[in-house]
Design a protein around this motif. Structure first.
Motif, PDB file in Angstrom:
ATOM      1  N   TYR A  76      41.487  34.614   0.806  1.00  0.00           N
ATOM      2  CA  TYR A  76      41.943  35.764   1.597  1.00  0.00           C
ATOM      3  C   TYR A  76      40.752  36.600   2.074  1.00  0.00           C
ATOM      4  CZ  TYR A  76      44.526  39.962   2.881  1.00  0.00           C
ATOM      5  OH  TYR A  76      45.036  41.018   3.573  1.00  0.00           O
ATOM      6  N   GLU A  77      39.807  36.826   1.153  1.00  0.00           N
ATOM      7  CA  GLU A  77      38.619  37.603   1.525  1.00  0.00           C
ATOM      8  C   GLU A  77      37.779  36.877   2.567  1.00  0.00           C
ATOM      9  OE1 GLU A  77      36.776  38.707  -2.195  1.00  0.00           O
ATOM     10  OE2 GLU A  77      38.526  39.967  -2.637  1.00  0.00           O
ATOM     11  N   LEU A  78      37.728  35.587   2.444  1.00  0.00           N
ATOM     12  CA  LEU A  78      36.980  34.794   3.418  1.00  0.00           C
ATOM     13  C   LEU A  78      37.623  34.901   4.804  1.00  0.00           C
ATOM     14  CD1 LEU A  78      34.576  32.855   3.772  1.00  0.00           C
ATOM     15  CD2 LEU A  78      36.119  30.972   3.220  1.00  0.00           C
ATOM     16  N   MET A  79      38.937  34.939   4.827  1.00  0.00           N
ATOM     17  CA  MET A  79      39.639  35.075   6.103  1.00  0.00           C
ATOM     18  C   MET A  79      39.326  36.440   6.744  1.00  0.00           C
ATOM     19  SD  MET A  79      43.712  34.720   6.906  1.00  0.00           S
ATOM     20  CE  MET A  79      44.133  36.290   6.155  1.00  0.00           C
ATOM     21  N   GLN A  80      39.271  37.482   5.905  1.00  0.00           N
ATOM     22  CA  GLN A  80      39.033  38.836   6.396  1.00  0.00           C
ATOM     23  C   GLN A  80      37.574  39.078   6.805  1.00  0.00           C
ATOM     24  OE1 GLN A  80      42.131  39.731   6.728  1.00  0.00           O
ATOM     25  NE2 GLN A  80      42.248  41.571   5.474  1.00  0.00           N
ATOM     26  N   ASP A  81      36.697  38.221   6.329  1.00  0.00           N
ATOM     27  CA  ASP A  81      35.268  38.414   6.535  1.00  0.00           C
ATOM     28  C   ASP A  81      34.874  38.094   7.985  1.00  0.00           C
ATOM     29  OD1 ASP A  81      32.534  38.287   6.603  1.00  0.00           O
ATOM     30  OD2 ASP A  81      32.326  36.871   4.946  1.00  0.00           O
ATOM     31  N   ASP A  82      34.511  39.133   8.737  1.00  0.00           N
ATOM     32  CA  ASP A  82      34.145  38.931  10.142  1.00  0.00           C
ATOM     33  C   ASP A  82      32.638  38.799  10.330  1.00  0.00           C
ATOM     34  OD1 ASP A  82      36.795  39.077  10.930  1.00  0.00           O
ATOM     35  OD2 ASP A  82      36.719  41.276  11.088  1.00  0.00           O
ATOM     36  N   PHE A  83      31.906  38.837   9.237  1.00  0.00           N
ATOM     37  CA  PHE A  83      30.443  38.842   9.365  1.00  0.00           C
ATOM     38  C   PHE A  83      29.804  37.508   9.023  1.00  0.00           C
ATOM     39  CE2 PHE A  83      31.841  43.181   8.534  1.00  0.00           C
ATOM     40  CZ  PHE A  83      31.318  43.817   9.646  1.00  0.00           C
ATOM     41  N   THR A  84      30.633  36.530   8.702  1.00  0.00           N
ATOM     42  CA  THR A  84      30.097  35.201   8.402  1.00  0.00           C
ATOM     43  C   THR A  84      30.552  34.241   9.494  1.00  0.00           C
ATOM     44  OG1 THR A  84      30.319  35.736   6.058  1.00  0.00           O
ATOM     45  CG2 THR A  84      29.956  33.435   6.591  1.00  0.00           C
ATOM     46  N   PRO A  85      29.654  33.951  10.423  1.00  0.00           N
ATOM     47  CA  PRO A  85      30.069  33.102  11.551  1.00  0.00           C
ATOM     48  C   PRO A  85      30.412  31.671  11.130  1.00  0.00           C
ATOM     49  CG  PRO A  85      27.733  33.720  11.732  1.00  0.00           C
ATOM     50  CD  PRO A  85      28.265  34.408  10.524  1.00  0.00           C
ATOM     51  N   ASP A  86      29.677  31.157  10.151  1.00  0.00           N
ATOM     52  CA  ASP A  86      29.969  29.798   9.710  1.00  0.00           C
ATOM     53  C   ASP A  86      30.494  29.807   8.272  1.00  0.00           C
ATOM     54  OD1 ASP A  86      30.131  27.142   9.107  1.00  0.00           O
ATOM     55  OD2 ASP A  86      28.105  26.633   9.780  1.00  0.00           O
ATOM     56  N   LYS A  87      31.786  29.520   8.138  1.00  0.00           N
ATOM     57  CA  LYS A  87      32.423  29.615   6.821  1.00  0.00           C
ATOM     58  C   LYS A  87      32.630  28.252   6.158  1.00  0.00           C
ATOM     59  CE  LYS A  87      34.883  33.865   8.135  1.00  0.00           C
ATOM     60  NZ  LYS A  87      36.187  34.512   8.331  1.00  0.00           N
ATOM     61  N   TYR A  88      32.110  27.235   6.808  1.00  0.00           N
ATOM     62  CA  TYR A  88      32.389  25.869   6.349  1.00  0.00           C
ATOM     63  C   TYR A  88      32.081  25.651   4.863  1.00  0.00           C
ATOM     64  CZ  TYR A  88      32.322  20.754   6.213  1.00  0.00           C
ATOM     65  OH  TYR A  88      32.551  19.445   5.896  1.00  0.00           O
ATOM     66  N   ASP A  89      30.867  26.033   4.438  1.00  0.00           N
ATOM     67  CA  ASP A  89      30.474  25.805   3.038  1.00  0.00           C
ATOM     68  C   ASP A  89      31.372  26.563   2.065  1.00  0.00           C
ATOM     69  OD1 ASP A  89      28.483  24.154   3.883  1.00  0.00           O
ATOM     70  OD2 ASP A  89      26.876  25.635   3.667  1.00  0.00           O
ATOM     71  N   TYR A  90      31.803  27.746   2.470  1.00  0.00           N
ATOM     72  CA  TYR A  90      32.680  28.548   1.611  1.00  0.00           C
ATOM     73  C   TYR A  90      34.058  27.898   1.491  1.00  0.00           C
ATOM     74  CZ  TYR A  90      29.085  32.112   2.133  1.00  0.00           C
ATOM     75  OH  TYR A  90      27.890  32.779   2.120  1.00  0.00           O
ATOM     76  N   ILE A  91      34.518  27.366   2.614  1.00  0.00           N
ATOM     77  CA  ILE A  91      35.825  26.690   2.592  1.00  0.00           C
ATOM     78  C   ILE A  91      35.765  25.469   1.670  1.00  0.00           C
ATOM     79  CG2 ILE A  91      37.585  25.500   3.971  1.00  0.00           C
ATOM     80  CD1 ILE A  91      36.601  27.152   6.398  1.00  0.00           C
ATOM     81  N   LEU A  92      34.684  24.701   1.805  1.00  0.00           N
ATOM     82  CA  LEU A  92      34.529  23.520   0.939  1.00  0.00           C
ATOM     83  C   LEU A  92      34.465  23.916  -0.526  1.00  0.00           C
ATOM     84  CD1 LEU A  92      32.159  20.830   2.400  1.00  0.00           C
ATOM     85  CD2 LEU A  92      34.614  21.201   2.699  1.00  0.00           C
TER      86      LEU A  92
END
Ligand SMILES: [Fe+2]
Length: 129
Positions: free
Chosen positions: A30-46
């Protein structure tokens, strides 16, 4: 935010502690979805998907062992749903996650949300009864 409200507690200590971890992982997504300051979220999703995978394997093993120990009569249905959860996790395709990261996070959240309500709240609660 995801919160483990009282209605989610089965009264089985190990199961509840492990379920709380799933709420943590849902919050991470949820926090990752709200995070507008990380342009590339791929590693976090993995990383979330890997944690979910580790979580699921350990938790289902523990929960199933507990059900066996009390000769729980709905164990078979539980095992089928647990397997479906793991299969669904495996279905997330790395390439399409990278191409559409926001959609991927949303899919993970929807998946977890459905699980919290349809599995934990409806099925796991019965184990404690
Ligand atoms: Fe379960």
């Amino acid at each position: 935010m995801y919160e483990m409200k009282p209605e989610f507690f089965t009264g089985i200590e190990l199961v509840d502690t492990e379920h709380a971890r799933l709420f943590e992982l849902a919050n991470e997504a949820y926090e990752l979805m709200q995070d507008d300051f990380t342009p590339d979220k791929y590693d976090y999703i993995l990383s979330i998907l890997n944690s979910l995978n580790d979580y699921a394997k350990q938790h289902f093993k523990d929960e199933e062992a507990y059900m066996e120990s009390i000769q729980y009569k709905r164990l078979f249905t539980q095992k089928i749903e647990h397997q479906a959860f793991i299969s669904k996790l495996e279905e997330f395709d790395l390439e399409s996650i990278d191409e559409n990261q926001e959609q991927a996070i949303l899919s993970i959240l929807t998946f977890l949300n459905d699980w919290l309500v349809q599995h934990i709240l409806e099925k796991d609660l019965l184990i404690g009864k």
